[in-house]
Each structure stands twice: as C-alpha cells, then as structure tokens.
Enzyme design. Sequence first.
Site, PDB file in Angstrom:
ATOM      1  N   HIS A  90      36.233 -45.284 -25.925  1.00  0.00           N
ATOM      2  CA  HIS A  90      35.713 -44.766 -24.656  1.00  0.00           C
ATOM      3  C   HIS A  90      35.723 -43.244 -24.735  1.00  0.00           C
ATOM      4  CE1 HIS A  90      36.215 -44.859 -19.941  1.00  0.00           C
ATOM      5  NE2 HIS A  90      35.230 -44.062 -20.334  1.00  0.00           N
TER       6      HIS A  90
ATOM      7  N   GLU B 150      32.338 -47.248 -24.903  1.00  0.00           N
ATOM      8  CA  GLU B 150      32.457 -47.296 -23.432  1.00  0.00           C
ATOM      9  C   GLU B 150      32.142 -45.915 -22.894  1.00  0.00           C
ATOM     10  OE1 GLU B 150      36.255 -48.558 -22.017  1.00  0.00           O
ATOM     11  OE2 GLU B 150      36.174 -50.401 -23.167  1.00  0.00           O
TER      12      GLU B 150
HETATM   13  N1  PXP Z   1      37.365 -53.106 -21.272  1.00  0.00           N
HETATM   14  C1  PXP Z   1      37.130 -51.937 -20.626  1.00  0.00           C
HETATM   15  C2  PXP Z   1      35.820 -51.745 -19.969  1.00  0.00           C
HETATM   16  C3  PXP Z   1      38.106 -50.930 -20.590  1.00  0.00           C
HETATM   17  O1  PXP Z   1      37.860 -49.786 -19.937  1.00  0.00           O
HETATM   18  C4  PXP Z   1      39.321 -51.135 -21.264  1.00  0.00           C
HETATM   19  C5  PXP Z   1      40.366 -50.057 -21.261  1.00  0.00           C
HETATM   20  O2  PXP Z   1      39.950 -48.985 -22.018  1.00  0.00           O
HETATM   21  C6  PXP Z   1      39.506 -52.349 -21.941  1.00  0.00           C
HETATM   22  C7  PXP Z   1      38.526 -53.327 -21.901  1.00  0.00           C
HETATM   23  C8  PXP Z   1      40.762 -52.651 -22.701  1.00  0.00           C
HETATM   24  O3  PXP Z   1      41.826 -52.729 -21.815  1.00  0.00           O
HETATM   25  P1  PXP Z   1      43.315 -52.780 -22.365  1.00  0.00           P
HETATM   26  O4  PXP Z   1      43.571 -51.474 -23.047  1.00  0.00           O
HETATM   27  O5  PXP Z   1      44.133 -52.997 -21.139  1.00  0.00           O
HETATM   28  O6  PXP Z   1      43.363 -53.929 -23.339  1.00  0.00           O
END
Ligand code: PXP
Length: 239
Positions: free
Chosen positions: A43, A70
Amino acid sequence: MARLAVNVDHVATVREARRINEPDPVIAAGIAEIAGADGIICHLREDRRHVKERDLWLLRKIVKTKLNMEMAAVEEIIRIALDVKPDVVTFVPERREEITTEGGLNVLAKLDYYKEVVKRMKDAGIKVSFFVDPDPEQIKAAKECGVDIVEIHTGHYAEAKTEEEADERFLQIKRSAEFASSLGLKVSAGHGLNYVNIKRFREIPHIEEYSIGHSIVARAIYVGFEMAVREMVELVRDF
Ligand code: PXP
C-alpha cells in the site's frame, strides 16, 4: 483451494521504525513467493509512512506472481500506478490519522468519479479491485463501476468482541461473497485475518484469495518469514 496474497507493508513499518534499510519488504516478497504465496501486496500511502516508491518499483521488477498495489483514488497516486503498472490495483479509503485502513470504500458516494478511475486503470491494462464492506449496495456499485474484483473487508469480523457478533459478521461476509460472485465478480477478502480466525472461511468457497499482512509478519518474529507464509499458505490451500 484459495490463494494467499501477502501484504509486506508491515515489514516496511519495522524498517521505518529506524528509518534505515532493513528489514526490506522487497526481500520479504521474494521469500514469500519461495514459501508459496500467490501474490504480493503493498500500500503506497499518500504520507509514505511505510512503503516508499523505491519499494514499489523494485517489487514491480522482482515479483513473479502478481503485484497488487493498494492505493487511495487520488491523482498523485493514480499517476504513479499508471507508471508502475502493477497487475492489480486495490482502491481503499485512506485517512492520515488512521493506524490502518478502517473500512471499505463508499463507492456509492462518488460513483461517477470511481467509474472514471476504473476506466483509466483498465485502459492501461491494470485489473481493478475495490475494498468494500460486506454491503450488497456497495458491491452492486462496484460492479457498476466495472471492477474485476471486490475485496470484502473482514476487519469487523476479526475485531468482534463476542461469539455472537463474530457469527453475525461472518454471515454478512458469506452472503456478500455469494452475492458478488453471482454478479460475476472475483472475490477476495482481508483485514485482521490470522491463523485462528481464518479457519472458518473454508465455509465460503466463493472467496478466491486472501490478503494478509500483519499476522504473518507478527508470526515471522517467532518462526521466521518463510515458515510464517508457508503455514498460512497451507491453511488457505485447504479451503
Ligand atoms: N486488505 C486491505 C485492503 C488492507 O488495507 C489491509 C491492511 O493493509 C489488508 C488487507 C491486510 O490486513 P492485515 O494487515 O490486518 O492482514
């Protein structure tokens, strides 16, 4: 059999705690692929708090599976995405004050804008995913915008305080995944998933891919990054 896409943001977060050059999310991505990951996610935030442009460009060069970027739907980042050309972009809402992404996109609120952004990405050959809450109205709106994929936000399920609340949240995710799939969309899911709370997702065959970051990086401190990814790959392949 579902797929695992590993989010390497949190490796960059550890690096940025010291603002030096290790640990490197690019090396972590290579190890994740060796361990069986089906994709790598990062991201690029507007405030560049963890992942930097350098990471994104290097990931574009070295990722052999699929690179999913992202991003917020803002012009500066859209231009970078169009330059880097990840395989997939996932649009997420972004607030500077948040610790992590807090909820799904409000697609309905800016339908025309999102339609145009999706078109720009698709014209450049990039697949588009929208991160949405398990809400049929938002999923319908995402479909109307022409996305290929919806990623269903699992954060509220992961944060449920009681078993009843977790059951209710899970059911919303299940129904939303079925609904999105019935519209012809590919379905992924993520946020807050870990080695325990992911197990019941075997009940949702419509979810083809999981996007997981924090729990893998946390486990890696104890068992190493390759083992942490391998264990999660084994869990989702069993679905
Ligand atoms: N999906 C999205 C859209 C996210 O923003 C994130 C966090 O960056 C994740 C998945 C992954 O989340 P986690 O780090 O809690 O596994």
